[in-house]
Design a protein around this motif. Sequence first.
Motif, PDB file in Angstrom:
ATOM      1  N   ARG A  38      25.589  30.787  41.127  1.00 34.31           N
ATOM      2  CA  ARG A  38      26.722  31.192  41.953  1.00 34.31           C
ATOM      3  C   ARG A  38      26.499  32.627  42.394  1.00 34.31           C
ATOM      4  NH1 ARG A  38      30.838  29.726  45.300  1.00 34.31           N
ATOM      5  NH2 ARG A  38      32.575  31.172  45.151  1.00 34.31           N
ATOM      6  N   PRO A  39      26.717  32.985  43.664  1.00 38.60           N
ATOM      7  CA  PRO A  39      26.535  34.367  44.103  1.00 38.60           C
ATOM      8  C   PRO A  39      27.415  35.330  43.325  1.00 38.60           C
ATOM      9  CG  PRO A  39      26.734  32.888  45.987  1.00 38.60           C
ATOM     10  CD  PRO A  39      27.051  32.091  44.774  1.00 38.60           C
ATOM     11  N   TRP A  49      36.069  28.542  40.017  1.00 36.62           N
ATOM     12  CA  TRP A  49      35.219  27.383  40.196  1.00 36.62           C
ATOM     13  C   TRP A  49      35.864  26.145  40.823  1.00 36.62           C
ATOM     14  CZ3 TRP A  49      35.704  29.869  35.426  1.00 36.62           C
ATOM     15  CH2 TRP A  49      36.673  29.357  34.578  1.00 36.62           C
ATOM     16  N   PRO A  50      37.212  26.018  40.959  1.00 34.42           N
ATOM     17  CA  PRO A  50      37.711  24.799  41.596  1.00 34.42           C
ATOM     18  C   PRO A  50      37.147  24.540  42.983  1.00 34.42           C
ATOM     19  CG  PRO A  50      39.501  25.924  40.493  1.00 34.42           C
ATOM     20  CD  PRO A  50      38.315  26.845  40.436  1.00 34.42           C
ATOM     21  N   CYS A  51      36.682  25.585  43.676  1.00 33.86           N
ATOM     22  CA  CYS A  51      36.127  25.391  45.016  1.00 33.86           C
ATOM     23  C   CYS A  51      34.646  25.075  44.980  1.00 33.86           C
ATOM     24  CB  CYS A  51      36.373  26.642  45.867  1.00 33.86           C
ATOM     25  SG  CYS A  51      35.579  28.121  45.191  1.00 33.86           S
ATOM     26  N   CYS A  52      34.035  24.988  43.802  1.00 32.45           N
ATOM     27  CA  CYS A  52      32.604  24.738  43.689  1.00 32.45           C
ATOM     28  C   CYS A  52      32.361  23.347  43.116  1.00 32.45           C
ATOM     29  CB  CYS A  52      31.944  25.783  42.795  1.00 32.45           C
ATOM     30  SG  CYS A  52      32.124  27.459  43.400  1.00 32.45           S
ATOM     31  N   ARG A  53      31.131  22.922  43.176  1.00 31.63           N
ATOM     32  CA  ARG A  53      30.748  21.643  42.597  1.00 31.63           C
ATOM     33  C   ARG A  53      29.791  21.899  41.441  1.00 31.63           C
ATOM     34  NH1 ARG A  53      25.654  20.241  43.303  1.00 31.63           N
ATOM     35  NH2 ARG A  53      24.389  21.330  44.868  1.00 31.63           N
ATOM     36  N   ALA A  72      26.838  26.990  37.890  1.00 32.50           N
ATOM     37  CA  ALA A  72      27.521  26.368  39.026  1.00 32.50           C
ATOM     38  C   ALA A  72      26.506  25.694  39.941  1.00 32.50           C
ATOM     39  CB  ALA A  72      28.318  27.419  39.810  1.00 32.50           C
ATOM     40  N   ASN A  73      27.003  24.780  40.778  1.00 33.71           N
ATOM     41  CA  ASN A  73      26.167  24.036  41.718  1.00 33.71           C
ATOM     42  C   ASN A  73      25.060  23.271  41.004  1.00 33.71           C
ATOM     43  OD1 ASN A  73      27.641  25.058  43.947  1.00 33.71           O
ATOM     44  ND2 ASN A  73      26.424  26.933  43.906  1.00 33.71           N
ATOM     45  N   VAL A  74      25.388  22.726  39.835  1.00 30.39           N
ATOM     46  CA  VAL A  74      24.404  22.024  39.008  1.00 30.39           C
ATOM     47  C   VAL A  74      24.310  20.563  39.449  1.00 30.39           C
ATOM     48  CG1 VAL A  74      23.820  21.302  36.670  1.00 30.39           C
ATOM     49  CG2 VAL A  74      24.808  23.572  37.067  1.00 30.39           C
TER      50      VAL A  74
END
Length: 314
Positions: A38-39, A49-53, A72-74
């Motif tokens: 995650r940046p 994190w609710p806006c991430c996958r 994140a983004n895994v």
Amino acid sequence: MSTAARATSSPKRARSAPACRFRQPRTRRRPPAPAAGRPSASARGPNWWPCCRGVIVRSSAPRSSHGQALAANVDTAVLAVSLAGPLNPGRVERLLALAWESGALPVIVLTKADQSADPGSYAAEVARLAPGVEIITTSAVSGQGLDVLTAMLTGTVVVLGPSGAGKSALGNALLGAEILATGAVRAQDGKGRHTTVRRQMVPLPGGGVLIDTPGLRGIGLVDADDGLEQTFAEECRFSDCGHDSEPGCAVQEAIVSGDLSERRLESYRKLQRENAWATSRNDARLRAQHDDRKKAITRSLRETYAFRDRQRRS
């Protein structure tokens, strides 16, 4: 303005200030480190994190109501389980719940096969804990199973597990170079020495990235209802069944027949309670319900003790 002038203009402030020549200058508190994958702009708030996958989230320290994002983004979550020590079923179930809840694909990797006398029976025991999950036996020393594992890894891959499970050694084997720091385990108990102290993201030779993480001591759950249901996939025909004494409960029938262990059912109930409590700390309504329940129990206990006192006195 000089020091003498300041003391003259505001004598009260000068008298109240402690005269300590060792006073250190104030420093700003560092913002929380962003999750790997995650940046850095993600450190804006505690629950971004609710806006991430594909976010791997565990419960944070007991004094905080916020979860901790590990990555994140895994796309693929590699759960490292060492064959060099006894199996910890509860830890495997917790790791699975984290992975399933994130939406990533969990893959259980049994490491250190070269140190196990019977890796086959170990793998069969793990398979009973993880229905529907791919289990791969590997060895970073001999290279066993690494080609199979490499073929399964896609996108962003995170390696999770306790210290000493061989996560960094496995990562180096996948990377084809000694990039990640590794260390020996303690001889007396086989536990790791926490060689990896920070999360590290490294490109994989065949594409994608690998996220190496420090060893996880505590694997607490928070808001992981879906992950728990996926981990404990034993089905019952009653959606609201408590799996206790209800007639026709398939889970109880499986325990009686020996297809399901009592330990697994107790582990499911324990993780459900833990997850509900952690989730209620972030939800005002659930927290109020939890507090009301505690007050009702306390009130009932007081009434019971008062009744017993009256009975003894009469």
